[in-house]
Every structure is written in C-alpha cells, then in structure tokens.
Design a protein around this motif. Structure first.
Motif, PDB file in Angstrom:
ATOM      1  N   GLN A   1      56.865 -35.663 -63.264  1.00  0.00           N
ATOM      2  CA  GLN A   1      56.650 -34.589 -64.218  1.00  0.00           C
ATOM      3  C   GLN A   1      57.120 -35.270 -65.641  1.00  0.00           C
ATOM      4  O   GLN A   1      58.105 -35.603 -65.583  1.00  0.00           O
ATOM      5  N   ALA A   2      56.298 -34.950 -66.745  1.00  0.00           N
ATOM      6  CA  ALA A   2      56.512 -35.678 -67.815  1.00  0.00           C
ATOM      7  C   ALA A   2      56.539 -34.475 -69.015  1.00  0.00           C
ATOM      8  O   ALA A   2      55.626 -33.480 -68.805  1.00  0.00           O
ATOM      9  N   SER A   3      57.520 -34.500 -69.996  1.00  0.00           N
ATOM     10  CA  SER A   3      57.247 -33.445 -71.032  1.00  0.00           C
ATOM     11  C   SER A   3      57.961 -34.073 -72.146  1.00  0.00           C
ATOM     12  O   SER A   3      58.943 -35.039 -72.228  1.00  0.00           O
TER      13      SER A   3
ATOM     14  N   ALA B   1      52.476 -37.800 -64.599  1.00  0.00           N
ATOM     15  CA  ALA B   1      52.396 -39.320 -65.291  1.00  0.00           C
ATOM     16  C   ALA B   1      52.671 -40.019 -64.010  1.00  0.00           C
ATOM     17  O   ALA B   1      53.663 -39.862 -63.011  1.00  0.00           O
ATOM     18  N   ILE B   2      52.150 -41.334 -63.784  1.00  0.00           N
ATOM     19  CA  ILE B   2      52.647 -42.371 -62.837  1.00  0.00           C
ATOM     20  C   ILE B   2      53.222 -43.223 -63.837  1.00  0.00           C
ATOM     21  O   ILE B   2      52.815 -44.003 -64.755  1.00  0.00           O
ATOM     22  N   VAL B   3      54.521 -43.658 -63.244  1.00  0.00           N
ATOM     23  CA  VAL B   3      55.267 -44.540 -63.900  1.00  0.00           C
ATOM     24  C   VAL B   3      55.335 -46.039 -63.004  1.00  0.00           C
ATOM     25  O   VAL B   3      56.067 -45.552 -61.928  1.00  0.00           O
TER      26      VAL B   3
ATOM     27  N   THR C   1      56.179 -51.470 -66.059  1.00  0.00           N
ATOM     28  CA  THR C   1      54.746 -52.050 -66.075  1.00  0.00           C
ATOM     29  C   THR C   1      53.636 -51.415 -66.600  1.00  0.00           C
ATOM     30  O   THR C   1      52.824 -51.955 -67.433  1.00  0.00           O
ATOM     31  N   HIS C   2      53.909 -50.218 -66.391  1.00  0.00           N
ATOM     32  CA  HIS C   2      52.696 -49.335 -66.986  1.00  0.00           C
ATOM     33  C   HIS C   2      53.019 -47.895 -66.728  1.00  0.00           C
ATOM     34  O   HIS C   2      53.770 -47.505 -65.848  1.00  0.00           O
ATOM     35  N   ILE C   3      52.605 -46.986 -67.615  1.00  0.00           N
ATOM     36  CA  ILE C   3      52.763 -45.494 -67.777  1.00  0.00           C
ATOM     37  C   ILE C   3      51.208 -44.983 -67.701  1.00  0.00           C
ATOM     38  O   ILE C   3      50.727 -45.218 -68.662  1.00  0.00           O
ATOM     39  N   THR C   4      50.946 -44.249 -66.972  1.00  0.00           N
ATOM     40  CA  THR C   4      49.532 -43.514 -67.035  1.00  0.00           C
ATOM     41  C   THR C   4      49.535 -42.071 -66.845  1.00  0.00           C
ATOM     42  O   THR C   4      50.143 -41.430 -65.634  1.00  0.00           O
TER      43      THR C   4
ATOM     44  N   ILE D   1      60.431 -37.150 -71.576  1.00  0.00           N
ATOM     45  CA  ILE D   1      61.286 -37.229 -70.454  1.00  0.00           C
ATOM     46  C   ILE D   1      60.646 -37.482 -69.220  1.00  0.00           C
ATOM     47  O   ILE D   1      59.740 -36.534 -68.972  1.00  0.00           O
ATOM     48  N   TYR D   2      60.670 -38.314 -68.333  1.00  0.00           N
ATOM     49  CA  TYR D   2      60.109 -38.496 -67.138  1.00  0.00           C
ATOM     50  C   TYR D   2      60.968 -38.126 -65.964  1.00  0.00           C
ATOM     51  O   TYR D   2      62.052 -38.716 -65.653  1.00  0.00           O
ATOM     52  N   THR D   3      60.588 -37.288 -65.074  1.00  0.00           N
ATOM     53  CA  THR D   3      61.212 -36.778 -63.757  1.00  0.00           C
ATOM     54  C   THR D   3      60.558 -37.293 -62.521  1.00  0.00           C
ATOM     55  O   THR D   3      59.443 -36.460 -62.316  1.00  0.00           O
TER      56      THR D   3
END
Length: 88
Positions: free
Chosen positions: A55-57, A68-70, A83-86, A34-36
């Motif tokens: 915030q990722a969980s 994370a950077i989405v 394009t990318h998730i870091t 889950i990305y917030t």
C-alpha cells in the motif's frame, strides 16, 4: 518464508519478520512516498528477489493511496536494494 523454487516466483504470502527487515533495510532513506508491505513473493537466483505488494501513499495523505510492487534484490553477500517500483 513462502516456498520457493529456484528460478520461479513463489505464490504471494504474508510478510515474515525476516522479510520485513529486508524491506526496511532496502527502503531506508526513501522520501515522499510511504510503502507498507502487505504480501510478498520470492524468487531464488544468485541471491533472492523479493516482490512486495504494498500500500503506497504520499507523505501528505490528502493526495490518496495506491498499490505498488516494490522489487528488492538480496545478494548472497551485501545489502538488499530496490531494483524496481511499479504502481499497480
């Protein structure tokens, strides 16, 4: 929306309702994490690149949380896509 110069990234700022809609559309169908979105930075190109600081969980919160950077691209025509998730 934060101020953006062509080709350069804007400063990080709060996520607007329009940017939240783009984020939701691009991340629809992701499973397991889950990305917030917390903050956003944009870059004008032939369309717009978005960097969402999130915030990722995992779906199971017992595993923990991380940042994370989405990165999402919104073309001039068509749907936005990741394009990318870091992990940070």
């Amino acid at each position: 929306m934060t101020t953006t110069t062509v080709g350069g990234w804007s400063a990080w700022g709060p996520v607007t309702p329009e940017e939240k809609k783009i984020f939701t559309e691009a991340t629809h169908g992701l499973v397991g994490v889950i990305y917030t979105p917390q903050l956003v930075s944009t870059q004008l190109v032939a369309g717009t690149n978005y960097r969402f600081k999130c915030q990722a969980s995992l779906v199971s919160p017992a595993i923990g949380q991380w940042e994370a950077i989405v990165q999402i691209y919104q073309p001039l025509k068509g749907a936005p896509h990741i394009t990318h998730i870091t992990p940070v």
